[in-house]
Design a protein around this motif. Structure first.
Motif, PDB file in Angstrom:
ATOM      1  N   THR A  30      33.895  35.952  33.691  1.00  0.00           N
ATOM      2  CA  THR A  30      34.009  35.711  35.134  1.00  0.00           C
ATOM      3  C   THR A  30      33.506  34.317  35.500  1.00  0.00           C
ATOM      4  O   THR A  30      34.036  33.684  36.416  1.00  0.00           O
ATOM      5  CB  THR A  30      33.222  36.775  35.923  1.00  0.00           C
ATOM      6  N   ALA A  31      32.503  33.824  34.765  1.00  0.00           N
ATOM      7  CA  ALA A  31      32.019  32.464  35.005  1.00  0.00           C
ATOM      8  C   ALA A  31      33.086  31.435  34.652  1.00  0.00           C
ATOM      9  O   ALA A  31      33.108  30.328  35.214  1.00  0.00           O
ATOM     10  CB  ALA A  31      30.746  32.207  34.200  1.00  0.00           C
ATOM     11  N   ALA A  32      33.981  31.792  33.724  1.00  0.00           N
ATOM     12  CA  ALA A  32      35.063  30.894  33.335  1.00  0.00           C
ATOM     13  C   ALA A  32      36.266  30.999  34.269  1.00  0.00           C
ATOM     14  O   ALA A  32      37.283  30.339  34.052  1.00  0.00           O
ATOM     15  CB  ALA A  32      35.497  31.203  31.907  1.00  0.00           C
ATOM     16  N   GLY A  33      36.165  31.839  35.311  1.00  0.00           N
ATOM     17  CA  GLY A  33      37.231  31.943  36.295  1.00  0.00           C
ATOM     18  C   GLY A  33      38.215  33.064  36.070  1.00  0.00           C
ATOM     19  O   GLY A  33      39.196  33.190  36.823  1.00  0.00           O
ATOM     20  N   LEU A  34      37.993  33.904  35.075  1.00  0.00           N
ATOM     21  CA  LEU A  34      38.866  35.042  34.814  1.00  0.00           C
ATOM     22  C   LEU A  34      38.389  36.242  35.626  1.00  0.00           C
ATOM     23  O   LEU A  34      37.190  36.491  35.737  1.00  0.00           O
ATOM     24  CB  LEU A  34      38.873  35.374  33.324  1.00  0.00           C
ATOM     25  N   LEU A  35      39.324  36.980  36.183  1.00  0.00           N
ATOM     26  CA  LEU A  35      38.994  38.028  37.134  1.00  0.00           C
ATOM     27  C   LEU A  35      39.168  39.409  36.529  1.00  0.00           C
ATOM     28  O   LEU A  35      40.185  39.690  35.864  1.00  0.00           O
ATOM     29  CB  LEU A  35      39.889  37.901  38.377  1.00  0.00           C
ATOM     30  N   VAL A  36      38.173  40.268  36.784  1.00  0.00           N
ATOM     31  CA  VAL A  36      38.239  41.651  36.330  1.00  0.00           C
ATOM     32  C   VAL A  36      39.376  42.360  37.064  1.00  0.00           C
ATOM     33  O   VAL A  36      39.570  42.175  38.270  1.00  0.00           O
ATOM     34  CB  VAL A  36      36.903  42.374  36.571  1.00  0.00           C
ATOM     35  N   LYS A  37      40.131  43.163  36.331  1.00  0.00           N
ATOM     36  CA  LYS A  37      41.266  43.959  36.804  1.00  0.00           C
ATOM     37  C   LYS A  37      42.503  43.127  37.097  1.00  0.00           C
ATOM     38  O   LYS A  37      43.601  43.670  37.203  1.00  0.00           O
ATOM     39  CB  LYS A  37      40.908  44.795  38.038  1.00  0.00           C
TER      40      LYS A  37
ATOM     41  N   VAL B  16      45.047  35.485  27.519  1.00  0.00           N
ATOM     42  CA  VAL B  16      45.459  35.172  26.145  1.00  0.00           C
ATOM     43  C   VAL B  16      45.544  33.668  25.939  1.00  0.00           C
ATOM     44  O   VAL B  16      45.237  33.153  24.855  1.00  0.00           O
ATOM     45  CB  VAL B  16      46.805  35.861  25.832  1.00  0.00           C
ATOM     46  N   GLU B  17      45.957  32.936  26.981  1.00  0.00           N
ATOM     47  CA  GLU B  17      46.064  31.481  26.869  1.00  0.00           C
ATOM     48  C   GLU B  17      44.699  30.809  26.816  1.00  0.00           C
ATOM     49  O   GLU B  17      44.540  29.771  26.165  1.00  0.00           O
ATOM     50  CB  GLU B  17      46.856  30.944  28.063  1.00  0.00           C
ATOM     51  N   GLN B  18      43.690  31.393  27.473  1.00  0.00           N
ATOM     52  CA  GLN B  18      42.385  30.738  27.571  1.00  0.00           C
ATOM     53  C   GLN B  18      41.380  31.197  26.516  1.00  0.00           C
ATOM     54  O   GLN B  18      40.408  30.501  26.253  1.00  0.00           O
ATOM     55  CB  GLN B  18      41.789  30.971  28.967  1.00  0.00           C
TER      56      GLN B  18
END
Length: 239
Positions: free
Chosen positions: A160-167, A200-202
């Protein structure tokens, strides 16, 4: 099962994705072996003592008789049988940890495509989770080789700190100690996580290390790379 080693892209420590036994039950494995070893030593003692002269056997320590040969033979047979039976039974009830990944819909918000990873126990008997932790390797991370094993909650915080969101970008399931992986003998898997194309890209690799205890007290471990196979047919249309 094909055994392969996965290395971090910068030459880190290899992570084997094959299942391995990491500990045997001290009570059900070590104790019978110790007993068999002690009885073997007694057998050697009595064999040496039997070949001594009668006069020598009247002196210490050769006058010490631990067991008569008939009783000793019976005990050795029982102990050897217990060791062999335990080994055979442990092989029979051994869990076979496997995983499967497939692109599917309906696991993330917006019905977006998601890489679904599930774990299964292909054995015939139950296995209980002892430990469950993860290791995150982000793409382009210069410290990838030093990425530590961490609790699922810590990995969620990093994502989440890297900007990816849960759900929206991912779901990552946490399994606590004592969770049973029921032996199905087939291919029914339990969800480990679901990951979007952006995820998958990150993320270069997301390892999950699962350690389970079987019904005879032996501990087995397998490391799953949740991203493995996700980029094969990445742009292929879904049915």
């Amino acid at each position: 099962m094909i055994e392969t080693d996965r290395r971090d892209q910068d030459g880190g420590v290899p992570l084997s994705d094959s299942q391995r036994r990491v500990r045997r039950s001290p009570l059900l494995f070590t104790a019978p072996l110790v007993l068999l070893g002690l009885l073997t030593l007694v057998l050697i003692w009595e064999a040496v003592r039997a070949n001594m002269t009668g006069e020598a056997r009247t002196e210490w320590p050769w006058r010490l008789q631990l067991l008569d040969m008939e009783a000793l033979g019976s005990l050795l047979a029982v102990a050897a049988g217990a060791v062999l039976a335990r080994a055979q039974y442990a092989r029979t009830v051994r869990p076979y940890l496997g995983w499967r990944g497939v692109w599917a819909k309906g696991l993330l918000k917006g019905d977006a495509d998601a890489w679904r990873v599930g774990i299964l126990n292909g054995g015939q008997h139950i296995a209980v989770i002892e430990n469950w932790d993860c290791r995150l390797v982000r793409r382009g991370d210069p410290d990838a080789a030093d990425a530590p094993w961490a609790d699922v909650s810590d990995v969620l915080a990093d994502l989440t700190a890297a900007g990816l969101l849960v759900k929206e970008d991912f779901q990552l399931i946490a399994f606590g100690p004592g969770f049973p992986l029921v032996g199905t003998g087939g291919y029914e898997s339990v969800l480990v996580g679901a990951f979007s194309r952006r995820f998958v890209e990150q993320v270069d690799a997301l390892y999950v290390r699962v350690r389970v205890t079987d019904v005879v007290g032996d501990t087995h471990e397998r490391v799953l790379d949740c991203m493995r196979g996700s980029r094969v047919g990445y742009n292929a249309p879904l049915d």
